[in-house]
Design a protein around this motif. Structure first.
Motif, mmCIF file in Angstrom:
data_model
loop_
_atom_site.group_PDB
_atom_site.id
_atom_site.type_symbol
_atom_site.label_atom_id
_atom_site.label_comp_id
_atom_site.label_asym_id
_atom_site.label_seq_id
_atom_site.Cartn_x
_atom_site.Cartn_y
_atom_site.Cartn_z
ATOM 1 N N THR A 93 0.842 -1.190 0.000
ATOM 2 C CA THR A 93 0.000 0.000 0.000
ATOM 3 C C THR A 93 0.877 1.241 0.000
ATOM 4 O O THR A 93 2.052 1.187 0.379
ATOM 5 C CB THR A 93 -0.902 0.051 1.261
ATOM 6 O OG1 THR A 93 -0.068 0.078 2.417
ATOM 7 C CG2 THR A 93 -1.832 -1.147 1.331
ATOM 8 N N SER A 94 0.293 2.339 -0.409
ATOM 9 C CA SER A 94 1.017 3.606 -0.356
ATOM 10 C C SER A 94 1.099 4.053 1.096
ATOM 11 O O SER A 94 0.087 4.071 1.802
ATOM 12 C CB SER A 94 0.294 4.658 -1.186
ATOM 13 O OG SER A 94 0.243 4.266 -2.536
ATOM 14 N N SER A 95 2.306 4.377 1.537
ATOM 15 C CA SER A 95 2.485 4.794 2.928
ATOM 16 C C SER A 95 3.863 5.418 3.107
ATOM 17 O O SER A 95 4.759 5.201 2.301
ATOM 18 C CB SER A 95 2.348 3.591 3.868
ATOM 19 O OG SER A 95 3.356 2.652 3.606
ATOM 20 N N PRO A 96 4.023 6.177 4.194
ATOM 21 C CA PRO A 96 5.352 6.700 4.490
ATOM 22 C C PRO A 96 6.233 5.584 5.060
ATOM 23 O O PRO A 96 5.785 4.763 5.855
ATOM 24 C CB PRO A 96 5.104 7.790 5.524
ATOM 25 C CG PRO A 96 3.771 7.495 6.103
ATOM 26 C CD PRO A 96 3.009 6.700 5.099
ATOM 27 N N ILE A 97 7.487 5.545 4.619
ATOM 28 C CA ILE A 97 8.463 4.579 5.114
ATOM 29 C C ILE A 97 9.680 5.354 5.590
ATOM 30 O O ILE A 97 10.141 6.285 4.916
ATOM 31 C CB ILE A 97 8.874 3.574 4.014
ATOM 32 C CG1 ILE A 97 7.674 2.727 3.606
ATOM 33 C CG2 ILE A 97 10.016 2.692 4.484
ATOM 34 C CD1 ILE A 97 7.970 1.753 2.493
ATOM 35 N N THR A 98 10.197 4.973 6.751
ATOM 36 C CA THR A 98 11.408 5.588 7.285
ATOM 37 C C THR A 98 12.613 4.767 6.862
ATOM 38 O O THR A 98 12.669 3.566 7.116
ATOM 39 C CB THR A 98 11.352 5.675 8.818
ATOM 40 O OG1 THR A 98 10.206 6.445 9.194
ATOM 41 C CG2 THR A 98 12.606 6.333 9.374
ATOM 42 N N PHE A 99 13.554 5.414 6.200
ATOM 43 C CA PHE A 99 14.812 4.791 5.801
ATOM 44 C C PHE A 99 15.908 5.335 6.707
ATOM 45 O O PHE A 99 15.991 6.544 6.920
ATOM 46 C CB PHE A 99 15.157 5.130 4.347
ATOM 47 C CG PHE A 99 14.223 4.537 3.340
ATOM 48 C CD1 PHE A 99 14.456 3.261 2.836
ATOM 49 C CD2 PHE A 99 13.124 5.253 2.885
ATOM 50 C CE1 PHE A 99 13.605 2.712 1.893
ATOM 51 C CE2 PHE A 99 12.274 4.714 1.941
ATOM 52 C CZ PHE A 99 12.509 3.439 1.447
ATOM 53 N N THR A 100 16.744 4.446 7.228
ATOM 54 C CA THR A 100 17.865 4.841 8.065
ATOM 55 C C THR A 100 19.138 4.236 7.496
ATOM 56 O O THR A 100 19.182 3.039 7.221
ATOM 57 C CB THR A 100 17.676 4.350 9.519
ATOM 58 O OG1 THR A 100 16.441 4.859 10.017
ATOM 59 C CG2 THR A 100 18.816 4.817 10.405
ATOM 60 N N ALA A 101 20.143 5.067 7.298
ATOM 61 C CA ALA A 101 21.450 4.606 6.820
ATOM 62 C C ALA A 101 22.473 4.925 7.896
ATOM 63 O O ALA A 101 22.603 6.083 8.302
ATOM 64 C CB ALA A 101 21.821 5.296 5.516
ATOM 65 N N ARG A 102 23.165 3.900 8.356
ATOM 66 C CA ARG A 102 24.222 4.072 9.343
ATOM 67 C C ARG A 102 25.570 3.849 8.651
ATOM 68 O O ARG A 102 25.787 2.818 8.034
ATOM 69 C CB ARG A 102 24.061 3.073 10.480
ATOM 70 C CG ARG A 102 22.911 3.387 11.378
ATOM 71 C CD ARG A 102 22.784 2.386 12.522
ATOM 72 N NE ARG A 102 21.552 2.617 13.238
ATOM 73 C CZ ARG A 102 20.404 2.025 12.938
ATOM 74 N NH1 ARG A 102 20.341 1.161 11.950
ATOM 75 N NH2 ARG A 102 19.315 2.298 13.617
ATOM 76 N N VAL A 103 26.443 4.830 8.801
ATOM 77 C CA VAL A 103 27.775 4.751 8.208
ATOM 78 C C VAL A 103 28.756 4.391 9.317
ATOM 79 O O VAL A 103 28.785 5.034 10.361
ATOM 80 C CB VAL A 103 28.177 6.088 7.558
ATOM 81 C CG1 VAL A 103 29.555 5.997 6.944
ATOM 82 C CG2 VAL A 103 27.144 6.508 6.516
#
Length: 74
Positions: free
Chosen positions: A16-26
């Motif tokens: 479904t269409s929805s907000p997704i949180t992306f997290t990138a750890r370096v």
């Protein structure tokens, strides 16, 4: 060179269409401790297969032949 981190993320089975949180750890190469963390909330649409993420990172240590600095990404 552009002082940014850009990722192309492959999405699979977005129901479904929805907000997704992306997290990138370096991480420093060979270390488990993050040196930088980036986060974005993106409205992803049902059926999307990729998402481009882009963050400014002006103080990244750049790799060159005289200073071969590497990072890992989670």
């Amino acid at each position: 060179r552009k002082k940014q981190l850009t990722l192309d993320v492959e999405l699979k089975d977005v129901p479904t269409s929805s907000p997704i949180t992306f997290t990138a750890r370096v991480l420093e190469s060979g270390s488990a401790k993050p040196v930088k963390e980036f986060r974005s909330v993106v409205n992803v649409k049902s059926g999307d297969s990729t998402q481009e993420l882009r963050w400014l990172w002006p103080d990244a240590k750049l790799w060159d032949e005289n200073s071969p600095h590497l990072y890992s990404l989670q």
